[in-house]
Design a protein around this motif. Sequence first.
Motif, PDB file in Angstrom:
ATOM      1  N   ARG A 273       0.832  -1.209   0.000  1.00 48.51           N
ATOM      2  CA  ARG A 273       0.000   0.000   0.000  1.00 48.51           C
ATOM      3  C   ARG A 273       0.861   1.253   0.000  1.00 48.51           C
ATOM      4  NH1 ARG A 273      -1.695   4.261   0.075  1.00 48.51           N
ATOM      5  NH2 ARG A 273      -3.756   5.041   0.605  1.00 48.51           N
ATOM      6  N   ASN A 274       2.042   1.172   0.626  1.00 50.52           N
ATOM      7  CA  ASN A 274       2.911   2.342   0.716  1.00 50.52           C
ATOM      8  C   ASN A 274       3.853   2.491  -0.476  1.00 50.52           C
ATOM      9  OD1 ASN A 274       1.946   3.622   2.989  1.00 50.52           O
ATOM     10  ND2 ASN A 274       3.225   2.436   4.387  1.00 50.52           N
ATOM     11  N   GLN A 275       3.801   1.584  -1.434  1.00 53.83           N
ATOM     12  CA  GLN A 275       4.602   1.771  -2.642  1.00 53.83           C
ATOM     13  C   GLN A 275       4.109   3.027  -3.366  1.00 53.83           C
ATOM     14  OE1 GLN A 275       4.329  -1.894  -4.882  1.00 53.83           O
ATOM     15  NE2 GLN A 275       5.550  -3.019  -3.385  1.00 53.83           N
ATOM     16  N   GLU A 276       5.036   3.798  -3.876  1.00 56.80           N
ATOM     17  CA  GLU A 276       4.709   5.074  -4.535  1.00 56.80           C
ATOM     18  C   GLU A 276       3.638   4.899  -5.616  1.00 56.80           C
ATOM     19  OE1 GLU A 276       4.865   9.170  -5.266  1.00 56.80           O
ATOM     20  OE2 GLU A 276       5.702   8.021  -3.615  1.00 56.80           O
ATOM     21  N   THR A 277       3.766   3.876  -6.430  1.00 61.41           N
ATOM     22  CA  THR A 277       2.801   3.624  -7.505  1.00 61.41           C
ATOM     23  C   THR A 277       1.386   3.514  -6.950  1.00 61.41           C
ATOM     24  OG1 THR A 277       4.480   2.450  -8.775  1.00 61.41           O
ATOM     25  CG2 THR A 277       2.197   2.005  -9.350  1.00 61.41           C
ATOM     26  N   ASN A 278       1.211   2.800  -5.855  1.00 57.15           N
ATOM     27  CA  ASN A 278      -0.119   2.618  -5.268  1.00 57.15           C
ATOM     28  C   ASN A 278      -0.612   3.878  -4.570  1.00 57.15           C
ATOM     29  OD1 ASN A 278      -0.411  -0.039  -6.171  1.00 57.15           O
ATOM     30  ND2 ASN A 278       0.742  -0.830  -4.422  1.00 57.15           N
ATOM     31  N   ARG A 279       0.289   4.599  -3.924  1.00 57.36           N
ATOM     32  CA  ARG A 279      -0.140   5.823  -3.238  1.00 57.36           C
ATOM     33  C   ARG A 279      -0.632   6.877  -4.222  1.00 57.36           C
ATOM     34  NH1 ARG A 279       3.562   8.576  -0.413  1.00 57.36           N
ATOM     35  NH2 ARG A 279       5.353   7.527  -1.296  1.00 57.36           N
ATOM     36  N   GLN A 280      -0.038   6.944  -5.402  1.00 54.74           N
ATOM     37  CA  GLN A 280      -0.411   7.973  -6.374  1.00 54.74           C
ATOM     38  C   GLN A 280      -1.772   7.728  -7.023  1.00 54.74           C
ATOM     39  OE1 GLN A 280       1.033  10.917  -6.530  1.00 54.74           O
ATOM     40  NE2 GLN A 280       2.253  10.052  -4.874  1.00 54.74           N
ATOM     41  N   VAL A 281      -2.307   6.535  -6.913  1.00 52.19           N
ATOM     42  CA  VAL A 281      -3.626   6.258  -7.496  1.00 52.19           C
ATOM     43  C   VAL A 281      -4.663   5.962  -6.413  1.00 52.19           C
ATOM     44  CG1 VAL A 281      -2.752   5.532  -9.737  1.00 52.19           C
ATOM     45  CG2 VAL A 281      -3.034   3.822  -7.918  1.00 52.19           C
ATOM     46  N   SER A 282      -4.347   6.372  -5.180  1.00 52.62           N
ATOM     47  CA  SER A 282      -5.252   6.180  -4.053  1.00 52.62           C
ATOM     48  C   SER A 282      -5.800   7.520  -3.593  1.00 52.62           C
ATOM     49  CB  SER A 282      -4.509   5.510  -2.887  1.00 52.62           C
ATOM     50  OG  SER A 282      -4.042   4.243  -3.257  1.00 52.62           O
TER      51      SER A 282
END
Length: 169
Positions: free
Chosen positions: A17-26
């Motif tokens: 969840r804390n990976q940058e890719t996932n944070r940017q689309v949350s």
Amino acid sequence: MLREATGDDVHLMLSWRNQETNRQVSKTCHEITPEEHARWWSAVRTDPTRRVLTYLRDGRPCGVVTFFDLRLDGSRTGSWGFYLDAEGLAERGETLPAWLAVMREAVDYAFDDLALDRLDGEVLGHNTVVRQMNRRFRFVEGTPRQEISDGREITVIPISLERANRRRR
């Protein structure tokens, strides 16, 4: 394959969840603290309107699917979301196949296991790749709305899929 998430999955879920890719689309893009994550996990484990599943690819945990706001009597609706181990899947060259598989399995779970009549969700307006994938799975977009989250203005687009419109294997 999807299976019920366990306490053994909690640290993996937080790291994904804390990976940058996932944070940017949350909707919330800040790094989730271990304390925040522990409160979330404690609440969802006992909430009858929620399900948290771990996505396995070749026996390896690499994603999370959440179902929430489940109404399993009467209207039979619910909402969902997911995120993957973007970094690990990219390193193995498995991002697209995993993405297709987790979406297929989550939709099947929603309609076959939970017996929903409608599955709802949200996608950020700038996330054009996910929006395209949602259309491929026959989700229909609703009216976009503006929200402020983590100090940024975002466009949130509701999506829904009716049981009768789902793409069958």
